[in-house]
Design a protein around this motif. Structure first.
Motif, PDB file in Angstrom:
ATOM      1  N   ALA A   1       0.729  -1.207   0.274  1.00 48.42           N
ATOM      2  CA  ALA A   1      -0.365  -0.057   0.245  1.00 48.42           C
ATOM      3  C   ALA A   1       0.688   1.122  -0.140  1.00 48.42           C
ATOM      4  N   GLU A   2       1.795   0.758   0.534  1.00 46.72           N
ATOM      5  CA  GLU A   2       3.331   2.732   0.457  1.00 46.72           C
ATOM      6  C   GLU A   2       3.585   2.624  -1.053  1.00 46.72           C
ATOM      7  N   LYS A   3       3.257   1.316  -1.668  1.00 42.42           N
ATOM      8  CA  LYS A   3       4.096   2.164  -3.343  1.00 42.42           C
ATOM      9  C   LYS A   3       2.534   2.005  -4.423  1.00 42.42           C
ATOM     10  N   ALA A   4       1.701   1.640  -4.327  1.00 35.80           N
ATOM     11  CA  ALA A   4       0.767   2.181  -4.925  1.00 35.80           C
ATOM     12  C   ALA A   4      -0.561   2.497  -4.052  1.00 35.80           C
ATOM     13  N   SER A   5      -1.502   3.044  -4.847  1.00 37.06           N
ATOM     14  CA  SER A   5      -2.390   3.587  -4.430  1.00 37.06           C
ATOM     15  C   SER A   5      -4.402   2.882  -4.053  1.00 37.06           C
ATOM     16  N   PHE A   6      -4.569   2.671  -3.183  1.00 36.05           N
ATOM     17  CA  PHE A   6      -5.663   1.865  -2.970  1.00 36.05           C
ATOM     18  C   PHE A   6      -6.411   2.181  -3.036  1.00 36.05           C
ATOM     19  N   ASP A   7      -7.702   1.705  -3.279  1.00 34.29           N
ATOM     20  CA  ASP A   7      -9.371   2.025  -3.284  1.00 34.29           C
ATOM     21  C   ASP A   7      -9.632   1.410  -2.627  1.00 34.29           C
ATOM     22  N   LEU A   8     -11.231   2.267  -1.649  1.00 34.19           N
ATOM     23  CA  LEU A   8     -11.713   1.248  -0.663  1.00 34.19           C
ATOM     24  C   LEU A   8     -12.034  -0.492  -0.798  1.00 34.19           C
ATOM     25  N   PRO A   9     -12.140  -0.196  -1.796  1.00 34.17           N
ATOM     26  CA  PRO A   9     -12.774  -1.760  -1.665  1.00 34.17           C
ATOM     27  C   PRO A   9     -10.817  -2.900  -1.206  1.00 34.17           C
ATOM     28  N   THR A  10      -9.935  -2.013  -2.111  1.00 33.61           N
ATOM     29  CA  THR A  10      -8.257  -2.975  -1.679  1.00 33.61           C
ATOM     30  C   THR A  10      -8.106  -2.368  -0.228  1.00 33.61           C
ATOM     31  N   VAL A  11      -8.482  -1.426  -0.219  1.00 35.00           N
ATOM     32  CA  VAL A  11      -8.389  -1.476   2.048  1.00 35.00           C
ATOM     33  C   VAL A  11      -8.767  -1.643   2.793  1.00 35.00           C
TER      34      VAL A  11
END
Lengths: 299, 299
Positions: free
Chosen positions: A168-178
């Motif tokens: 998550a520090e490298k990507a930009s996760f959306d709400l479903p992924t978080v």
């Protein structure tokens, strides 16, 4: 703990004493070169933490009239996994934290190698506790508990969620992924604690739907509250470093929803969690109190 | 493998294929942010190693006519623990190794955080495999296997031995202490592999004395051979860094006994190991071959 009900306050105190006692018995420091290994495990495992997971095991087991000593041992096994994960998560290669539960982290106090091994030992100890006849006379109950805990701890659960958290520090996760990340990273072990209470109560899987719904919503509410605590809380009361998520550009419930909607979402989840218990009477009041408490805690 | 009997060579080849296949099935790489975690586990678990521990499970189980698929799954669980321990032992904070089984170590290939988590996941996976009904229909057998493995992996076994090994760099251990260290660090898991075969064969504890004696002597012989390999072996054939013990001023069987007496001691242990099997006929020949082989291997 200001907002916890009196019954919950008493239960939290009692479970804290019980789990400390279990760890004290399980981890006598040997007079040999492993002494520091045991000291490191005791440092992490004894005298700290909310003991939320053992409390969930015991509060759920209590609904079904399970022997309290059995439930305390199973709660200790689940807490072994939680504590090992904290030790490893705090390592320099992971979150690199210096303070945990108001004390130096294990690698700060005992060195990195001992911290890795202390985590590994608590991990193994969880399954040794579950396998022991003293935990439950029925081998079928013990192996079901063991399988549930292994699944919750592994790549499809807690450790898998921790890996997603690193990404998550490298990507930009959306709400479903978080949401999925958190359902694994913290949710899986919380769900396993409730499930373990039901297994001890010999409730078959098809009878666990309400409890599973409760645990799922509780886990998410807990994590949102944790995100809010990270952003707004007091470091001294929390006993650990805060303001970490923002510094790393990680998407969280808070960054994605904003404070107001995050708080609203957590309250909704708490209400939903309580509603999942509708089939139970007052014997589930402690579980209800726990759900309400996750929003009010300060650590 | 030049000195292994033809039967042992065939068994080693067969178990290597079987364990690779099990890991391949257990670790499908998901299309999500955990992909590298699974790749890291596969990197460590698939396509390397002697598979001595699964072979010991299977060779022992075979004596008692145990279903081969059951034994292979239990062997995979034991190998999960062995592989996780290699990943963690190779970490910079521990032995800081770059090469293992002829490939970069997991932290060199995937980073330290992923290596810690990959080890943790294989650790949990071992107990998930043992808990699965597919491993053995009888829950009592599964929980006995699980308890034996947890004990062998934890502070009284492998991880405790690893802690003693770290302390060995600071202290100057005598022969009894080095023997105890090695009986824990490598001996416990080797003993557990043999014990697991006996558990699968439903041999009660009092019927396992010969096998336990075999495993104890085999484990020590294996470790002495490992010490000799560390001092005399070829790095390329071994697929890992050698000459490490001497560089750290650690006492080993070799430093305490000298090469000639160490070799003699290992040969004596191999003979003793074989003698412990006197109650068995030709059905234990593979175990006998394994004992003789540990002195002749080059990796």
């Amino acid at each position: 703990m200001g907002e916890a009900s009196l019954a919950l306050q008493a239960a939290l105190r009692q479970v804290a004493v019980e789990i400390d006692r279990q760890f004290d018995l399980l981890l006598p420091v040997p007079q040999d070169p492993r002494a520091d290994l045991y000291r490191a495990m005791r440092h992490a495992a004894i005298g700290g933490g909310k003991r939320l997971r053992p409390l969930l095991v015991m509060a759920t087991a209590q609904i079904f009239g399970v022997d309290r000593a059995c439930a305390a041992r199973v709660g200790t096994a689940v807490e072994c996994i939680h504590v090992y994960s904290l030790i490893h998560d705090d390592l320099p290669a992971m979150d690199d934290d210096d303070i945990r539960r108001g004390k130096p982290t294990v690698h700060r106090a005992f060195g990195e190698a001992a911290a890795i091994l202390a985590g590994d030992c608590l991990h193994a100890l969880a399954f040794e506790v579950l396998a022991a006849e003293a935990t439950h006379p029925d081998p079928f109950v013990r192996i079901e508990l063991s399988g549930a805990l292994a699944h919750a701890a592994g790549p499809a659960g807690m450790a898998g969620g921790q890996m997603m958290d690193l990404e998550a520090e490298k990507a930009s996760f959306d709400l479903p992924t978080v949401t999925r990340l958190q359902a694994m990273k913290t949710g899986a072990l919380i769900a396993c604690a409730v499930e373990s209470g039901a297994i001890l109560g010999r409730i078959p899987p098809e009878g666990r739907t309400g409890l599973r719904g409760y645990a799922r919503d509780l886990g998410l509410a807990f994590q949102i509250a944790d995100d809010i605590l990270d952003a707004e809380g007091d470091e001294e009361a929390a006993g650990k470093k805060l303001r970490k998520d923002a510094g790393r550009g990680k998407e969280t419930f808070l960054s994605l929803l904003g404070l107001d909607r995050a708080r609203e979402q957590a309250r909704l989840l708490v209400r939903q969690a309580v509603e999942h218990l509708h089939a139970f009477g007052s014997e589930a009041d402690l579980l209800r109190d726990i759900a309400r408490y996750v929003m009010e805690r300060d650590r």
